[in-house]
Design a protein around this motif. Structure first.
Motif, short mmCIF file in Angstrom:
data_model
loop_
_atom_site.label_atom_id
_atom_site.label_comp_id
_atom_site.label_asym_id
_atom_site.label_seq_id
_atom_site.Cartn_x
_atom_site.Cartn_y
_atom_site.Cartn_z
N CYS A 1 3.45 -7.02 -6.14
CA CYS A 1 3.89 -5.65 -5.86
C CYS A 1 4.05 -4.91 -7.19
N SER A 2 3.47 -3.74 -7.30
CA SER A 2 3.33 -3.09 -8.60
C SER A 2 4.64 -2.57 -9.18
N PHE A 3 5.67 -2.39 -8.34
CA PHE A 3 6.95 -1.87 -8.82
C PHE A 3 7.96 -2.99 -9.12
N CYS A 4 7.57 -4.25 -8.89
CA CYS A 4 8.51 -5.37 -8.93
C CYS A 4 8.25 -6.27 -10.14
N HIS A 5 9.30 -6.53 -10.91
CA HIS A 5 9.17 -7.37 -12.09
C HIS A 5 8.80 -8.81 -11.72
N THR A 6 9.36 -9.32 -10.63
CA THR A 6 9.04 -10.68 -10.21
C THR A 6 7.55 -10.85 -9.97
N GLY A 7 6.92 -9.80 -9.47
CA GLY A 7 5.49 -9.86 -9.18
C GLY A 7 4.61 -10.05 -10.39
N THR A 8 5.18 -9.85 -11.60
CA THR A 8 4.39 -10.09 -12.81
C THR A 8 4.41 -11.57 -13.22
N HIS B 1 8.32 0.90 1.53
CA HIS B 1 8.04 1.60 0.27
C HIS B 1 6.95 2.67 0.33
N ALA B 2 6.25 2.81 1.42
CA ALA B 2 5.22 3.84 1.53
C ALA B 2 4.99 4.13 3.00
N VAL B 3 4.44 5.32 3.29
CA VAL B 3 4.24 5.73 4.68
C VAL B 3 2.77 5.82 5.05
N ASN B 4 1.88 5.47 4.11
CA ASN B 4 0.46 5.44 4.44
C ASN B 4 -0.17 4.22 3.78
N ASP B 5 -1.25 3.74 4.37
CA ASP B 5 -1.86 2.50 3.89
C ASP B 5 -2.43 2.64 2.48
N GLU B 6 -2.94 3.79 2.14
CA GLU B 6 -3.55 3.95 0.83
C GLU B 6 -2.53 3.70 -0.29
N ARG C 1 0.52 2.24 0.13
CA ARG C 1 1.15 0.91 0.25
C ARG C 1 0.21 -0.19 -0.23
N ASN C 2 -1.10 0.01 -0.11
CA ASN C 2 -2.04 -0.97 -0.68
C ASN C 2 -1.82 -1.13 -2.18
N GLU C 3 -1.43 -0.04 -2.84
CA GLU C 3 -1.18 -0.08 -4.29
C GLU C 3 0.18 -0.69 -4.60
N LEU C 4 1.19 -0.26 -3.85
CA LEU C 4 2.55 -0.72 -4.13
C LEU C 4 2.78 -2.14 -3.65
N PRO D 1 10.76 -3.84 -18.43
CA PRO D 1 9.83 -3.63 -19.55
C PRO D 1 8.39 -3.51 -19.07
N GLY D 2 7.74 -2.41 -19.43
CA GLY D 2 6.34 -2.21 -19.06
C GLY D 2 6.12 -1.65 -17.68
N ALA D 3 7.19 -1.30 -16.97
CA ALA D 3 7.04 -0.78 -15.60
C ALA D 3 6.23 0.51 -15.59
N PRO D 4 5.34 0.66 -14.61
CA PRO D 4 4.48 1.85 -14.58
C PRO D 4 5.08 3.05 -13.85
#
Length: 404
Positions: A149-156, A265-270, A272-275, A343-346
């Motif tokens: 998940c792009s907003f989550c530190h654990t995901g890195t 975290h999102a209301v459309n698939d486009e 949420r596919n990113e997040l 650190p490094g969050a987009p």
């Protein structure tokens, strides 16, 4: 101001190292189901007619009293206590470091048992969040995560491995040890702890990892957590958070019966596919259909939808209105989570005024929409900030290392 307490470390003698290695070869009774514990007692010679009684005794000593030594089990014969200590342990994960936030939140980095020769065990994070009359323990189900998940530190942090039932329950045990949350014990440092009968009143599976990708171990651990003769934490006080592993959601309701939280975290698939890249496999429509059919869903057993507030990404009022439309007919609470930086969050956190306007849209539609107060940000213990330094070591790398 945060306070860091680091557990002491240093060299150990060869004899001590051998003793530690021998201890690790023993199974821990923590995390065994009652059936597994009965089978283990059979292996060490306990007659079948006694096993049910002995399991009940052990269960209460371990999970009600929190004992760490078989010798403390005074209603069990000395001979059986000796057999137990020779064949098993009551080990919890080892606390490597503790950080205490200015708001009273505590984060423990704990080391698990080693699974590869010559290497220390992997490490995992657990967070204790006290409030005035209750406290929540946020526990992990995996070391690392596969979801990215792009907003989550654990995901890195790539997935190292699943946690065992004992390692999941062990996080509750080590927290109670540290806080003195057992009968007759006092907390190591009572400052900021809630004035409540029990310091840990709620459990959330919102730490490192996706719990539904470790379903069987999580289920065993939660069965122990809510056992009335053990840790006795009500299913209504246990919340499992998933990024949306749709096929496992019905099983969660039928087999665990805990409260459910969805990282939406999102209301459309486009977007949420990113997040939440898992959305490419299980899109929003499928996820919400599984939520509508969640076993036991009712107004008094609502699903919590988690929505991280990302500036100029998902925080428009039009998206708030679409969120209301999507959740129509689902007994729900919508948790708005100000983005917690790492650190490094987009991403950046939405402006507070915008978060309040977003919440107002949801509240006017009749949904509870609390804005989660960030806790433990100064020690990287807030939602989405957890990560350890453990990594998976390939067999080819192990072969290159010199043996001790």
């Amino acid at each position: 101001m945060s306070l860091d307490i680091i557990a002491p470390s240093g060299s150990v003698s060869a004899d001590a190292a051998r003793q530690a290695a021998k201890a690790r070869e023993k199974p821990s009774l923590i995390g065994m189901s009652r059936q597994e514990m009965a089978a283990f007692l059979g292996e060490i010679g306990v007659p079948e007619r006694q096993r049910r009684m002995r399991v009940s005794q052990l269960w209460r000593w371990i999970y009600t009293q929190g004992v760490r030594d078989f010798d403390a089990m005074t209603n069990i014969s000395k001979a059986l206590r000796r057999d137990l200590s020779e064949a098993a342990t009551l080990e919890r994960p080892e606390i490597v470091s503790e950080q205490i936030s200015s708001d009273g939140t505590r984060k423990w980095l704990s080391r698990l048992a080693a699974t590869q020769p010559g290497l220390p065990g992997p490490e995992v994070e657990t967070v204790y969040i006290p409030d005035t009359d209750r406290a929540t323990l946020c526990i992990s189900s995996q070391v690392g995560c596969t979801l990215n998940c792009s907003f989550c530190h654990t995901g890195t942090q790539p997935l190292v491995r699943n946690l065992t039932p004992g390692e999941i329950v062990g996080q509750i045990m080590l927290a109670r040890d540290r806080l003195g949350d057992w009968p007759g014990l006092d907390a190591d440092n009572p400052t900021g702890l809630p004035e409540a009968e029990r310091m840990i009143s709620n459990i959330v599976l919102m730490g490192m990892g996706e719990p539904l990708y470790n379903f069987d171990n999580v289920k065993t651990a939660m069965d122990i957590a809510n056992d009335g003769d053990g840790l006795a934490i009500s299913k209504r006080r246990i919340t499992l958070s998933t990024s949306g592993v749709v096929p496992m959601i019905p099983r969660t309701g039928h087999e665990m019966g805990v409260m459910l939280a969805i990282s939406l975290h999102a209301v459309n698939d486009e977007l949420r596919n990113e997040l939440v890249p898992l959305n490419k496999k299980y899109p929003i429509a499928e996820l919400l259909e599984a939520c509508r059919n969640y076993p036991g869903l009712a107004n008094n057993r609502r699903i919590t939808f988690e929505y991280v507030m990302l500036k100029n990404v998902n925080d428009s009022l039009d998206e708030a209105k679409e969120l209301v439309r999507l959740l129509a007919g689902i007994p729900a609470k919508i948790n708005l989570i100000p983005f917690n930086p790492w650190p490094g969050a987009p991403y950046d956190c939405s402006e507070w005024d915008q978060i309040e306007r977003f919440a107002a849209v949801i509240q006017r539609a009749g949904y509870a929409s609390p804005v989660r107060t960030p806790r433990g940000r100064d020690i990287m213990a807030a939602c989405g900030q957890l990560k350890s330094e453990s990594k998976k070591v390939r067999a080819s790398e192990l072969r290159k290392r010199p043996t001790a």
